[in-house]
Design a protein around this motif. Structure first.
Motif, mmCIF file in Angstrom:
data_model
loop_
_atom_site.group_PDB
_atom_site.id
_atom_site.type_symbol
_atom_site.label_atom_id
_atom_site.label_comp_id
_atom_site.label_asym_id
_atom_site.label_seq_id
_atom_site.Cartn_x
_atom_site.Cartn_y
_atom_site.Cartn_z
ATOM 1 N N SER A 37 8.825 8.403 6.872
ATOM 2 C CA SER A 37 8.732 7.092 7.522
ATOM 3 C C SER A 37 7.547 6.272 7.015
ATOM 4 O O SER A 37 7.583 5.049 7.006
ATOM 5 C CB SER A 37 8.641 7.263 9.038
ATOM 6 O OG SER A 37 7.605 8.164 9.358
ATOM 7 N N SER A 38 6.479 6.960 6.575
ATOM 8 C CA SER A 38 5.314 6.235 6.067
ATOM 9 C C SER A 38 5.130 6.434 4.563
ATOM 10 O O SER A 38 4.250 5.824 3.960
ATOM 11 C CB SER A 38 4.053 6.687 6.814
ATOM 12 O OG SER A 38 3.922 8.084 6.760
ATOM 13 N N PHE A 39 5.940 7.290 3.975
ATOM 14 C CA PHE A 39 5.784 7.669 2.564
ATOM 15 C C PHE A 39 7.192 7.693 1.947
ATOM 16 O O PHE A 39 7.797 8.751 1.755
ATOM 17 C CB PHE A 39 5.122 9.055 2.535
ATOM 18 C CG PHE A 39 4.651 9.573 1.219
ATOM 19 C CD1 PHE A 39 4.756 8.850 0.048
ATOM 20 C CD2 PHE A 39 4.084 10.838 1.154
ATOM 21 C CE1 PHE A 39 4.322 9.366 -1.159
ATOM 22 C CE2 PHE A 39 3.638 11.370 -0.029
ATOM 23 C CZ PHE A 39 3.765 10.635 -1.196
ATOM 24 N N PRO A 40 7.742 6.515 1.659
ATOM 25 C CA PRO A 40 9.150 6.400 1.280
ATOM 26 C C PRO A 40 9.565 7.239 0.074
ATOM 27 O O PRO A 40 10.720 7.657 -0.023
ATOM 28 C CB PRO A 40 9.318 4.906 0.974
ATOM 29 C CG PRO A 40 8.207 4.237 1.713
ATOM 30 C CD PRO A 40 7.065 5.221 1.714
ATOM 31 N N GLY A 41 8.646 7.502 -0.830
ATOM 32 C CA GLY A 41 8.978 8.283 -2.021
ATOM 33 C C GLY A 41 9.442 9.696 -1.714
ATOM 34 O O GLY A 41 10.018 10.365 -2.560
ATOM 35 N N LEU A 42 9.219 10.170 -0.487
ATOM 36 C CA LEU A 42 9.659 11.510 -0.094
ATOM 37 C C LEU A 42 11.147 11.564 0.217
ATOM 38 O O LEU A 42 11.715 12.651 0.318
ATOM 39 C CB LEU A 42 8.891 11.978 1.162
ATOM 40 C CG LEU A 42 7.396 12.193 1.040
ATOM 41 C CD1 LEU A 42 6.825 12.594 2.398
ATOM 42 C CD2 LEU A 42 7.091 13.276 0.016
ATOM 43 N N ASN A 43 11.748 10.386 0.363
ATOM 44 C CA ASN A 43 13.138 10.343 0.830
ATOM 45 C C ASN A 43 14.053 11.222 -0.019
ATOM 46 O O ASN A 43 14.121 11.076 -1.239
ATOM 47 C CB ASN A 43 13.644 8.900 0.807
ATOM 48 C CG ASN A 43 14.961 8.751 1.535
ATOM 49 O OD1 ASN A 43 15.197 9.436 2.535
ATOM 50 N ND2 ASN A 43 15.818 7.897 1.027
ATOM 51 N N GLY A 44 14.716 12.166 0.642
ATOM 52 C CA GLY A 44 15.689 13.025 -0.028
ATOM 53 C C GLY A 44 15.098 14.214 -0.749
ATOM 54 O O GLY A 44 15.831 15.042 -1.280
ATOM 55 N N LEU A 45 13.769 14.337 -0.775
ATOM 56 C CA LEU A 45 13.143 15.416 -1.541
ATOM 57 C C LEU A 45 13.033 16.721 -0.752
ATOM 58 O O LEU A 45 12.776 17.771 -1.326
ATOM 59 C CB LEU A 45 11.743 14.997 -2.017
ATOM 60 C CG LEU A 45 11.675 13.765 -2.923
ATOM 61 C CD1 LEU A 45 10.253 13.542 -3.405
ATOM 62 C CD2 LEU A 45 12.617 13.913 -4.106
ATOM 63 N N GLY A 46 13.150 16.631 0.576
ATOM 64 C CA GLY A 46 13.038 17.849 1.392
ATOM 65 C C GLY A 46 11.616 18.352 1.529
ATOM 66 O O GLY A 46 11.404 19.518 1.856
ATOM 67 N N ILE A 47 10.636 17.512 1.277
ATOM 68 C CA ILE A 47 9.233 17.889 1.461
ATOM 69 C C ILE A 47 8.502 16.799 2.233
ATOM 70 O O ILE A 47 8.928 15.643 2.253
ATOM 71 C CB ILE A 47 8.481 18.141 0.127
ATOM 72 C CG1 ILE A 47 8.539 16.911 -0.776
ATOM 73 C CG2 ILE A 47 9.032 19.373 -0.567
ATOM 74 C CD1 ILE A 47 7.615 16.993 -1.985
#
Ligand SMILES: *[C@@H]1O[C@H](CO)[C@@H](O)[C@H](O)[C@H]1NC(C)=O
Length: 105
Positions: A37-47
């Motif tokens: 939610s605050s770090f969009p680059g994580l989307n879909g990475l599972g971390i």
């Protein structure tokens, strides 16, 4: 998901873990999340990531990890850390700066 044309470097960088959380509370601990939610680059990475600040005598209450593993890195001080496995075995150890511990899902 964001439209690819709106993605910037800021989606892949999160600086929110720079400062210590406020540990003036009952458990003398603060968790600062770096979640999608605050770090969009994580989307879909599972971390995801989080910063944990513990004051002297601070504690993280017993909790479960139903859908994620956790890797803990001690960057300052030392802590007593552990978990109870699903077969009720207890594993704990005092960790020092530079130690890492894994908490299985
Ligand atoms: C930390 O939390 C306490 C209790 O809510 C509050 O009184 C204090 O102002 C907070 N300190 C900072 C630096 O935000």
């Amino acid at each position: 998901c964001k439209k690819p044309s709106t993605v910037t470097i800021q989606d892949f960088v999160f600086s929110g873990l720079r400062s210590a959380g406020n540990t003036s509370n009952l458990i003398k601990a603060a968790v600062t999340p770096a979640f999608v939610s605050s770090f969009p680059g994580l989307n879909g990475l599972g971390i995801s990531a989080a910063r944990l600040d513990l004051d002297l005598g601070g504690v993280v209450p017993l909790h479960t990890h139903p859908s994620a593993n956790e890797l803990l890195l001690v960057t300052q001080g030392s802590i007593l850390s552990g978990f109870i496995s699903s077969s009720n075995s207890v594993y704990y150890k005092t960790l020092s700066q530079g130690d890492i511990m894994v908490f299985p899902q």
